[in-house]
Design an enzyme around this catalytic site. Structure first.
Site, PDB file in Angstrom:
ATOM      1  N   TYR A   1     -45.150  -3.996  60.578  1.00  0.00           N
ATOM      2  CA  TYR A   1     -43.960  -3.389  59.974  1.00  0.00           C
ATOM      3  C   TYR A   1     -43.793  -3.824  58.521  1.00  0.00           C
ATOM      4  O   TYR A   1     -43.208  -3.115  57.714  1.00  0.00           O
ATOM      5  CB  TYR A   1     -42.692  -3.802  60.736  1.00  0.00           C
ATOM      6  CG  TYR A   1     -42.328  -2.932  61.910  1.00  0.00           C
ATOM      7  CD1 TYR A   1     -43.219  -2.726  62.952  1.00  0.00           C
ATOM      8  CD2 TYR A   1     -41.079  -2.319  61.982  1.00  0.00           C
ATOM      9  CE1 TYR A   1     -42.869  -1.936  64.043  1.00  0.00           C
ATOM     10  CE2 TYR A   1     -40.724  -1.531  63.061  1.00  0.00           C
ATOM     11  CZ  TYR A   1     -41.626  -1.346  64.083  1.00  0.00           C
ATOM     12  OH  TYR A   1     -41.263  -0.576  65.159  1.00  0.00           O
TER      13      TYR A   1
ATOM     14  N   LYS B   1     -53.215  -8.515  71.915  1.00  0.00           N
ATOM     15  CA  LYS B   1     -54.427  -7.701  72.072  1.00  0.00           C
ATOM     16  C   LYS B   1     -55.564  -8.575  71.558  1.00  0.00           C
ATOM     17  O   LYS B   1     -56.319  -8.215  70.652  1.00  0.00           O
ATOM     18  CB  LYS B   1     -54.268  -6.388  71.290  1.00  0.00           C
ATOM     19  CG  LYS B   1     -55.359  -5.369  71.549  1.00  0.00           C
ATOM     20  CD  LYS B   1     -55.321  -4.743  72.925  1.00  0.00           C
ATOM     21  CE  LYS B   1     -56.557  -3.878  73.129  1.00  0.00           C
ATOM     22  NZ  LYS B   1     -56.694  -3.352  74.496  1.00  0.00           N
TER      23      LYS B   1
ATOM     24  N   ASP C   1     -51.966  -3.369  76.653  1.00  0.00           N
ATOM     25  CA  ASP C   1     -52.184  -2.158  77.468  1.00  0.00           C
ATOM     26  C   ASP C   1     -51.888  -2.473  78.939  1.00  0.00           C
ATOM     27  O   ASP C   1     -51.232  -1.701  79.653  1.00  0.00           O
ATOM     28  CB  ASP C   1     -53.599  -1.587  77.274  1.00  0.00           C
ATOM     29  CG  ASP C   1     -54.702  -2.640  77.322  1.00  0.00           C
ATOM     30  OD1 ASP C   1     -54.391  -3.856  77.387  1.00  0.00           O
ATOM     31  OD2 ASP C   1     -55.891  -2.251  77.298  1.00  0.00           O
TER      32      ASP C   1
ATOM     33  N   ASP D   1     -41.493  -3.329  70.001  1.00  0.00           N
ATOM     34  CA  ASP D   1     -40.789  -2.061  69.810  1.00  0.00           C
ATOM     35  C   ASP D   1     -41.129  -1.129  70.972  1.00  0.00           C
ATOM     36  O   ASP D   1     -40.250  -0.525  71.591  1.00  0.00           O
ATOM     37  CB  ASP D   1     -41.222  -1.431  68.476  1.00  0.00           C
ATOM     38  CG  ASP D   1     -40.545  -0.092  68.232  1.00  0.00           C
ATOM     39  OD1 ASP D   1     -39.330   0.003  68.465  1.00  0.00           O
ATOM     40  OD2 ASP D   1     -41.239   0.859  67.828  1.00  0.00           O
TER      41      ASP D   1
ATOM     42  N   ASP E   1     -38.713  -0.254  74.705  1.00  0.00           N
ATOM     43  CA  ASP E   1     -38.307   1.095  75.138  1.00  0.00           C
ATOM     44  C   ASP E   1     -38.740   1.328  76.584  1.00  0.00           C
ATOM     45  O   ASP E   1     -38.005   1.885  77.395  1.00  0.00           O
ATOM     46  CB  ASP E   1     -38.943   2.182  74.253  1.00  0.00           C
ATOM     47  CG  ASP E   1     -38.038   2.594  73.093  1.00  0.00           C
ATOM     48  OD1 ASP E   1     -37.270   1.736  72.616  1.00  0.00           O
ATOM     49  OD2 ASP E   1     -38.113   3.763  72.664  1.00  0.00           O
TER      50      ASP E   1
HETATM   51  C1  IPM Z   1     -35.874  -0.284  67.109  1.00  0.00           C
HETATM   52  C2  IPM Z   1     -36.112   1.000  66.345  1.00  0.00           C
HETATM   53  C3  IPM Z   1     -36.511   0.629  64.918  1.00  0.00           C
HETATM   54  C4  IPM Z   1     -37.805  -0.171  64.979  1.00  0.00           C
HETATM   55  C5  IPM Z   1     -36.648   1.830  63.955  1.00  0.00           C
HETATM   56  C6  IPM Z   1     -35.385   2.666  63.919  1.00  0.00           C
HETATM   57  C7  IPM Z   1     -37.054   1.416  62.578  1.00  0.00           C
HETATM   58  O1  IPM Z   1     -37.065   1.766  66.985  1.00  0.00           O
HETATM   59  O2  IPM Z   1     -34.997  -1.067  66.689  1.00  0.00           O
HETATM   60  O3  IPM Z   1     -36.529  -0.471  68.132  1.00  0.00           O
HETATM   61  O4  IPM Z   1     -38.899   0.399  65.034  1.00  0.00           O
HETATM   62  O5  IPM Z   1     -37.719  -1.397  64.965  1.00  0.00           O
HETATM   63 MG    MG Z   2     -37.657   1.032  68.885  1.00  0.00          MG
END
Ligand code: IPM
Ligand code: MG
Length: 359
Positions: free
Chosen positions: A142, A191, A223, A247, A251
């Protein structure tokens, strides 16, 4: 006590969900005799529209002078065409960097009352789930060198993944410390079979683990971790991982627990800078302004703020209890409802949680 909170509502559903969280804060203040003084500042697309940049200096200054930052979400199609450094997301990354928020805590909990919202087979989640994703937040790909150039096959682009030992060590310590107060297991996700940065990551994690003999350490390739999260999520306690893997896996972990609309987060610095408390979901432009968003992730982020920023354990527990009570009473926003189940909107969910708050 008086606590100063900077509020960044942001874009899309951001203002709707932070609006409900603000009502929770006000009520909590009344109940417990605190003053939560909230100052609204702009970041993301909302700041681009006013100042032409996603994170004005003034916002950073006000955040730094606050005791904590509450954030909704940033981004939306309106700003998709902007150059990378002027996108709303760049503002969020700059905020994380400016406040040195290297430790991102993303707890994924499956509430018993929401077990029907879990897309996994019931026998895989008997007794619920309680996973903490500890995501490194100010390093890695990032923030590495990035750019465009002309390569042997013409135009190309690159983003560099780089971690220093110092960066790995401090996030590893945060993970082991957290594990000590939980089920005492850390799964470090990397990884290492391919990436040099992952080999350094693993070396450092192993070294840090020596200081935590009471915590079990396990390593997993990313993975495989993605697969294990849906195959056998109960094996996880703390997942320690890099910025980009965290990240993605957070999710996935959120969906395993039913809905991304339920997951809060805390981003902490360890250097005395205020933390940022925000839902892990995005700005959901498709449902913005329609009173459809689930405010619970944002409200639960306040509970993390009470614990981590102010050590107000009773206030945190009061928020958690109010949320559970409303869910147990059967109230659902669309994202956590069973097919055909009656749903309520953002405002009503917020109002019900405010009403359920008790000392
Ligand atoms: C998160 C989001 C952010 C990230 C984006 C909006 C930049 O997806 O906080 O998980 O990738 O960190
Ligand atoms: Mg995110």
């Amino acid at each position: 006590m008086k606590y100063k909170i900077a509020v960044i509502s942001g874009d899309g559903i951001g203002p709707e969900i932070t609006g409900q969280a603000e009502s929770v804060l006000s009520r909590l203040g009344e109940l417990f005799g605190h003053e939560f003084a909230m100052t609204h500042v702009l970041a993301g697309g909302a700041a681009i529209d006013v100042f032409g940049e996603p994170l004005p200096d003034e916002t950073v200054e006000i955040c730094k002078e606050s005791d904590a930052v509450l954030l909704g979400a940033v981004g939306g199609p309106k700003w998709d065409g902007m150059p990378g450094h002027l996108r709303p997301e760049a503002g969020l990354l700059k905020l994380r960097k400016s406040l040195s928020l290297y430790a991102n805590l993303r707890p994924a909990i499956l509430y018993d009352v929401l077990k029907d919202a879990c897309p996994l087979r019931a026998d895989l989640v008997v007794g619920g789930l309680d996973i903490l994703v500890m995501r490194e937040l100010t390093g890695g790909i990032y923030f590495g060198e990035k750019g465009r150039r002309t390569g042997p096959n013409g135009p190309e682009a690159y983003d560099v993944e780089c971690y220093s030992e110092m960066e790995v060590e401090r996030i590893a310590r945060a993970a082991f410390e957290a594990a000590r107060h939980r089920s005492k297991k850390v799964t470090s996700v990397d990884k290492n079979n391919v990436l040099e940065s992952s080999r350094l990551w693993r070396e450092v994690v192993i070294r840090v683990a020596a200081d935590y003999p009471d915590v079990t350490l396990e390593h997993m390739f990313v993975d495989n971790a993605a697969m294990q999260l849906v195959r056998n999520p109960k094996q996880f306690d703390v997942i320690l991982t890099s910025n980009i893997f965290g990240d993605i896996l957070s999710d996935e972990a959120s969906m395993v627990t039913g809905s991304i609309g339920m997951l809060p987060s805390a981003s902490l610095s360890g250097t005395g800078m205020p933390g940022v408390y925000e839902p892990i979901h995005g700005s959901a432009p498709d449902i913005a302004g329609k009173d459809l968003a689930n405010p619970i992730a944002t409200i639960l982020s306040l509970s993390m703020m009470m614990r981590h920023a102010f050590t107000l354990e009773q206030e945190a527990a009061a928020i958690d209890r109010a949320v559970s009570e409303v869910l147990e009473a059967g109230w659902r926003t669309g994202d956590i409802a069973k097919p055909g189940e009656r749903t309520i909107g953002t405002k009503e969910m917020g109002r019900r949680i405010v009403e359920a708050l008790k000392r």
